[in-house]
Scaffold this active site. Sequence first.
Site, PDB file in Angstrom:
ATOM      1  N   LYS A  28       0.861  -1.176   0.000  1.00 62.12           N
ATOM      2  CA  LYS A  28       0.000   0.000   0.000  1.00 62.12           C
ATOM      3  C   LYS A  28       0.903   1.234   0.000  1.00 62.12           C
ATOM      4  O   LYS A  28       1.928   1.259   0.682  1.00 62.12           O
ATOM      5  CB  LYS A  28      -0.882  -0.017   1.248  1.00 62.12           C
ATOM      6  CG  LYS A  28      -1.916   1.104   1.327  1.00 62.12           C
ATOM      7  CD  LYS A  28      -2.785   0.977   2.584  1.00 62.12           C
ATOM      8  CE  LYS A  28      -3.859   2.064   2.648  1.00 62.12           C
ATOM      9  NZ  LYS A  28      -4.686   1.957   3.870  1.00 62.12           N
TER      10      LYS A  28
ATOM     11  N   SER B 153      -9.661   1.981   3.057  1.00 59.64           N
ATOM     12  CA  SER B 153      -8.815   2.762   2.190  1.00 59.64           C
ATOM     13  C   SER B 153      -7.782   1.954   1.418  1.00 59.64           C
ATOM     14  O   SER B 153      -7.203   2.463   0.460  1.00 59.64           O
ATOM     15  CB  SER B 153      -8.083   3.808   3.037  1.00 59.64           C
ATOM     16  OG  SER B 153      -7.179   3.173   3.930  1.00 59.64           O
TER      17      SER B 153
ATOM     18  N   SER C 170      -9.945  -0.482   7.153  1.00 57.72           N
ATOM     19  CA  SER C 170      -9.357  -0.278   5.828  1.00 57.72           C
ATOM     20  C   SER C 170      -8.657  -1.493   5.219  1.00 57.72           C
ATOM     21  O   SER C 170      -8.265  -1.450   4.062  1.00 57.72           O
ATOM     22  CB  SER C 170      -8.363   0.889   5.862  1.00 57.72           C
ATOM     23  OG  SER C 170      -9.050   2.109   5.875  1.00 57.72           O
TER      24      SER C 170
END
Lengths: 489, 95, 498
Positions: free
Chosen positions: C76, C151, C175
Amino acid sequence: MSRNDWEVVIGLEVHAQLTTASKIFSGASTAFGAEPNRQACAVDLALPGVLPVLNRGAVERAIRFGLAIGATVAPRSVFARKNYFYPDLPKGYQISQFELPVVQGGTITIRVGEGEKSYEKRVNLTRAHLEEDAGKSLHEDFHGMSGIDLNRAGTPLLEIVSEPDMRSSAEAVAYARALHALVRWIEICDGNMQEGSFRCDANVSVRRPGAPLGTRREIKNLNSFRFLQQAIDYEVQWQIDTLEDGGTIRQATVLFDPDTGETRVMRTKEDAHDYRYFPDPDLLPLEIPAEWLERVAGEMPELPAAMRQRFIDEFALSDYDAATLTASREMAAYFQSTVDAAGMALAKPCANWVMGDLAARLNKAGLEIADAPVGPQQLARLVTRIADNTLSNNIGKKVFEALWNGDGGPSADAVDTIIETQGLKQVTDSGAIESIIDEVIAANQKSVEEFRSGKEKAFNAIVGQVMKASRGKANPAQVNEILRRKLGG
Amino acid sequence: MSLSNEQVLRVASLARIELTAGEAGDTLAKLNGILGLIEQMQAIDTSGVAPMSHPQELSQRLREDAVTEPDRRDDYQKTAPAVENGLYLVPKVIE
Amino acid sequence: MIHASLTELRAALDTQRISSVELATLFLDRIERHDPALNAFITVDRERALAEAANADARIATGESGPLTGIPLAHKDVFCTEGVLTTCGSKMLSNFVSPYDAHVVSRLKAAGAVTLGKTNMDEFAMGSSNENSHYGPVRNPWDPARVPGGSSGGSAAAVAARLVPMATGTDTGGSVRQPAALCGVTGIKPTYGVVSRYGMIAYASSLDQGGAFGATAADCGMLLNAMSGFDPRDSTSLDRPAEDVLREARREAGTTGPLAGLRIGLPREFFAEGMADDVRAATEAALTHYRSLGAQTVEVTLPNARLAIPAYYVIAMAEASSNLSRFDGVRYGHRAEHYADLDDLYRKSRAEGFGAEVKRRILVGTYVLSHGYYDAYYLQAQKLRRLIAEDFRSAFDQCDVIAGPTSPTTAWAIGAKTDDPVQMYLSDIYTIAVNLAGLPALSHPCGFGADGLPVGLQLIGNYFSEARLLNVAHRYQQSTDWHLQRPALAGEESGSAR
């Protein structure tokens, strides 16, 4: 109305940089004077993703301070974020302590003024907390821009906050000096005010005696005791003038300009920051177990107040002497070593030498006591030689000067070497003194007549001649005694 | 509890975020929606409850006082918008 | 190879049926082909990846390989990667090449995993749909018109589309779990403090926790084993002995059923109104299956769970408002081109560098911390946080794990909630209480909803029960095939992975 109708109220906030090798929340060096930003690591620069970890050394220094002032060292304290934007504050917040500081309360006893009019006073401390220093903005012109150096960012600070207990600039300076001596004594701060290691903010207000506290103004960043005094004196007079002219004081932060000797407003309460304090979620509560406190207590040096009392009790020194000798840890250590070598019975002459000739000579040479060319062992031997009548006090001063110049080498034996090689040994043989006196009487009949006709002054002239004839080595007490006998006075 | 336009501008100023006049209205409406959601908390009596700042209620670990960070100024300043003589440049700081 | 488990990839690499370079090339080619439609990646660094793969091959050849050596990975873009663009999904950091590696990145490098690139995300990890990225929304591989969740939507979508076999994520309020559910993969968030936050760009420090995405619980466990561990640079990192979170899953199943004796708690509040019918049906079916594996279900209660959303948003926004103050255009990041003075530089750089949702959260966070409001908001939220943590404590007296839906609905259409932040926040209803308490939780696929979109089941465990959670999910996956279903990408058939 005069100034005497007003009471001055002063509280001090002192930022002392702690003597750790590394920063409070990072492993970067705290050494002073590096090239810009070469000691600013990822944490100090607040790069994305970095995190703080607390330096044990900084905490230990806070503990030392807390123990030294008899404060409560909080078993649990909390770090908070103080949020504001400034280019020397890379994270946009300063990590500090807000609601739960590590040191709570405590007192410092100060002596204000000198000599007979001096007095003692206890100043209460509110708190002392750990926080990080900011970087520096350099204002020399980079095409209309300022340059930011973050080497100082993250240097550990102990912010020491007093109660508003001081009533004059003299008291404020005495407190600041006592605090300065203490933090150096317990070796938590180097006290270098020029480099910003010890910085004072003064909260000043005035009121009619007995009235509630007046509105205060805070004078920021005073980096010498002289400026502290000047700034407070100016501020007090300004506040009194303002009030007596029918004006009001608005709460404000002001700066002192050493060039003009005036203070000027930096910001008022209306544009004061809203710091949005909250506990720093990157740090957990700081816990200081009792065992840690005990260990640090066991490692503490004897503190100035205790040492001062001991000098009075053990060495029968006056309060003034004891206070002077414990003004700095170096001086106290020097004195203690001197007495250790000379013996307790000679404590008073040791004190006189340290506070008198040595202090004056250091002052003249611009040296610190730790760098004195005459060591405590040497001074002790000198004091001993005076006490055992090997030297007169006056010749002692000659020997001291010779020691200062390095004659005879660094050991205590240098004293005896100097006495020997320069032939300074005091003459105490009554027969020898008597024959010198006889010669002097014979050669100075005029003075003898004058003395016998009642002129006491003439006696001193004859003594002077005797001392001169002995090249200063005759024991003055013996000279006096024998001469008086011979002259039948 | 809802915010006034003035309060939004004050908060934006504290946070150093420029809000144009056009944005302010929409921002105000959305912030008030969020605050409405947040207000639900006030219904609960939490007297006597200690605040919880961390999932693990442990104490701070301490780092030994040692210099561990080398000088990496050149690496760190590669990402800087404006530097000169090793300094970060900003518009004149007036104090 | 594309659909192989990590264990299978390990075996293939160790027996040299495939090299790490070949494997990396296979996935890089897939990214090249499919990512333009999905937008799951912000950065793909083929050259660097192939160099890492070559190193891994050398290690494998000398017999020095660990469990992940030579296996492709995506991070990420919240994790700092030295020498590689690290944007956090923001224009603010669109030019930020990190000068250092996050702890997680260092660990995975040391393990020999091969980083293919950095995945798209909601800006500064603020979002539940991945529509808040400066780099555009990520598309759900099951339906490109839908969101992947957020997210960590890029990581979830990349694993779901098998552009990479495993990916890191972070979970502040769901997330990892929520995009895992919406994309039909498995995702775990461990106990707060298990994965170091050093180098993980902070959103809300007391809630942020790194996590792992994989096709299966076993794959997640392998990645989590490599990611987690004590880090002295993070004061909140837990100094505990290393543990193998797959130790329970490796054990032989007992004769009375693989999950005999397991008590699964069902919070009454999670099964009340608000859950979509298709999600409810899939969840109930999963619970039925769990009972068939020997588990028993018991009702538990989390009475303060409904306050988790407001408490969470107050704490997260307050912490975020402060954490994001460092982005000021001075030392790195976006700096406005025109400004009148210092304050103007700050205001414009931040107004231009941050997106709308980030700005909203900073403003609300600033407000709740500002003078006169602290007690009513931040302090009250911290008190509710304790009540919520205590609810879980009581619940775990009656059960071993808690189960329920991960998200109240399946993936929604892109744009459906962007104008209504509050509706967006409410989609986190089942996940955020876990972050407030700091507990471990995972989401695993448990069926499909009305539109053929994946449904995830959330399993929440007590502190440090990662091994148990992964074991429970693993037993489920051994006897079901939801986790093997794969979406149809352009030019490919949908169907089962094996």
